[in-house]
Write a protein that holds these residues in place. Structure first.
Motif, PDB file in Angstrom:
ATOM      1  N   SER A  32       0.809  -1.216   0.000  1.00 43.90           N
ATOM      2  CA  SER A  32       0.000   0.000   0.000  1.00 43.90           C
ATOM      3  C   SER A  32       0.838   1.259   0.000  1.00 43.90           C
ATOM      4  O   SER A  32       0.312   2.354  -0.200  1.00 43.90           O
ATOM      5  CB  SER A  32      -0.929   0.001   1.216  1.00 43.90           C
TER       6      SER A  32
ATOM      7  N   PHE B 206       4.274   2.752  -5.109  1.00 42.80           N
ATOM      8  CA  PHE B 206       3.526   3.317  -6.228  1.00 42.80           C
ATOM      9  C   PHE B 206       4.417   3.462  -7.453  1.00 42.80           C
ATOM     10  O   PHE B 206       5.645   3.554  -7.350  1.00 42.80           O
ATOM     11  CB  PHE B 206       2.971   4.696  -5.850  1.00 42.80           C
TER      12      PHE B 206
ATOM     13  N   ALA C 132      -3.208   8.313 -13.667  1.00 43.21           N
ATOM     14  CA  ALA C 132      -4.185   7.310 -13.236  1.00 43.21           C
ATOM     15  C   ALA C 132      -5.047   6.837 -14.389  1.00 43.21           C
ATOM     16  O   ALA C 132      -5.462   5.671 -14.436  1.00 43.21           O
ATOM     17  CB  ALA C 132      -5.049   7.872 -12.110  1.00 43.21           C
TER      18      ALA C 132
ATOM     19  N   ARG D  26      -1.782   3.888 -13.983  1.00 42.12           N
ATOM     20  CA  ARG D  26      -0.628   3.914 -13.093  1.00 42.12           C
ATOM     21  C   ARG D  26      -1.099   4.067 -11.646  1.00 42.12           C
ATOM     22  O   ARG D  26      -2.106   4.747 -11.378  1.00 42.12           O
ATOM     23  CB  ARG D  26       0.297   5.082 -13.440  1.00 42.12           C
ATOM     24  N   SER D  27      -0.364   3.435 -10.726  1.00 41.17           N
ATOM     25  CA  SER D  27      -0.649   3.639  -9.305  1.00 41.17           C
ATOM     26  C   SER D  27       0.028   4.939  -8.872  1.00 41.17           C
ATOM     27  O   SER D  27       1.217   5.143  -9.116  1.00 41.17           O
ATOM     28  CB  SER D  27      -0.142   2.461  -8.479  1.00 41.17           C
TER      29      SER D  27
ATOM     30  N   ASP E  98      -4.405   7.904  -4.697  1.00 42.40           N
ATOM     31  CA  ASP E  98      -4.319   7.960  -3.237  1.00 42.40           C
ATOM     32  C   ASP E  98      -3.819   9.359  -2.866  1.00 42.40           C
ATOM     33  O   ASP E  98      -2.685   9.712  -3.190  1.00 42.40           O
ATOM     34  CB  ASP E  98      -3.360   6.887  -2.737  1.00 42.40           C
TER      35      ASP E  98
END
Length: 319
Positions: free
Chosen positions: A3, A6, A25, A29-30, A75
């Motif tokens: 988590s 990235f 995103a 992509r994270s 995030d």
């Protein structure tokens, strides 16, 4: 997936950072946005020249941007980045103020800048309302009014000419600027600009707005708005920690120099918005964020393809 790992970490959650995040995103992509929640334009009533959102309150614009980015899986965290180092894989480890360590393959620096204002009482209190600096951001809102220019640099004369386009009643207070040249003085005179010599002591405030500019000798000149020239200080601590060097700006101050699409001289780091362009408006910062996001995605695509080829070759050798 871890988590805290990235593809891309974006440092700064303003127009540039959120635009970069959404662009990335949308390419699956994270992305994590690390935002210290200190937007530069928070004191302003509205953001202008933002197509389709003319005059929108800056904090409302950011909230809409955050919602859009989260809708694509970004995030977004309220956090201060205290340190950054290169990891063993060529990516980055970012240490946050709560002790969390974020790892990312690439970084987009969109941390913006801080406006250091002249130390004249009243300037800080009215910054973003009746004390302003950009004719394109807020000049229209004071059109036709009594405007004063607080002289603090050689660029103050140019600033005076910009605001003279918006009002017939403009006064330049020389304050701390060098002597005005003969050619500039002739221009100001021909345009009907009043020049007042002497140091400014303070701005007198009435009903939460400028009432008058008060000089050191006690005399007053009534004004409805005052224009200042802040010193722009980019939030560049992370960039320099990662080995980057700031460039000198021809109009004063320093910035993160970039090549096409926001690439910096630190491999794996891109920059967008005011940290790389001191004069960037909200709309310009958005565009720079989109460009940086697209460039980072393209760079990762090349990296992913190379890794896939290496993995396939290794597998064929093992067989």
């Amino acid at each position: 997936m871890n988590s805290n790992h990235f593809d891309v970490a974006i440092v700064g959650g303003g127009p540039a950072g959120l635009s970069a995040a959404t662009t990335l995103a949308r390419s699956l992509r994270s992305v994590v946005v690390l935002d210290s929640n200190r937007p530069r334009n928070a004191p302003a009533d509205g953001a202008h020249n933002v197509l389709g959102h003319e005059g929108i309150p800056p904090l409302e614009l950011l909230e809409k941007g955050r919602a859009e980015a989260r809708g694509y899986g970004v995030d977004i965290r309220t956090a201060e980045v205290l340190d950054g180092t290169r990891d063993a894989n060529g990516g980055f480890d970012l240490t946050l103020d709560d002790g969390t360590v974020i790892t990312a393959r690439r970084i987009v620096l969109a941390s913006g800048l801080v406006d250091e204002l002249p130390e004249v009482p009243g300037v800080q209190e009215l910054w973003g309302s009746s004390v302003l600096h950009c004719p394109y951001c807020h000049g229209y809102e004071v059109r036709g009014r009594r405007i004063g220019i607080l002289g603090t640099s050689p660029m103050s004369v140019h600033q005076t000419l910009m605001f003279r386009q918006l009002s017939d009643d403009v006064t330049l207070f020389t304050h701390t600027i060098p002597d005005i040249g003969a050619d500039e003085a002739e221009q100001l005179s021909a345009l009907g600009v009043t020049v007042v010599d002497g140091l400014v002591d303070r701005l007198d405030i009435a009903d939460d707005a400028v009432r008058a500019v008060v000089l050191a000798d006690g005399s007053e000149v009534e004004r409805d708005a005052v224009v200042v020239a802040p010193r722009f200080v980019v939030r560049s601590e992370l960039f320099t920690r990662l080995g980057g060097s700031l460039a000198d700006h021809p109009m004063g101050g320093q910035y993160v120099a970039t090549g096409p699409m926001g690439m910096t001289d630190v491999p794996g780091v891109w920059a967008a918005g005011n940290v790389a362009d001191l004069a960037a408006t909200v709309a310009v910062s958005m565009g720079a964020g989109v460009n940086a996001g697209a460039a980072v995605n393209a760079d990762l695509i090349v990296d992913d393809a190379r890794a896939a080829v290496e993995a396939r070759r290794a597998a064929s050798v093992d067989v």
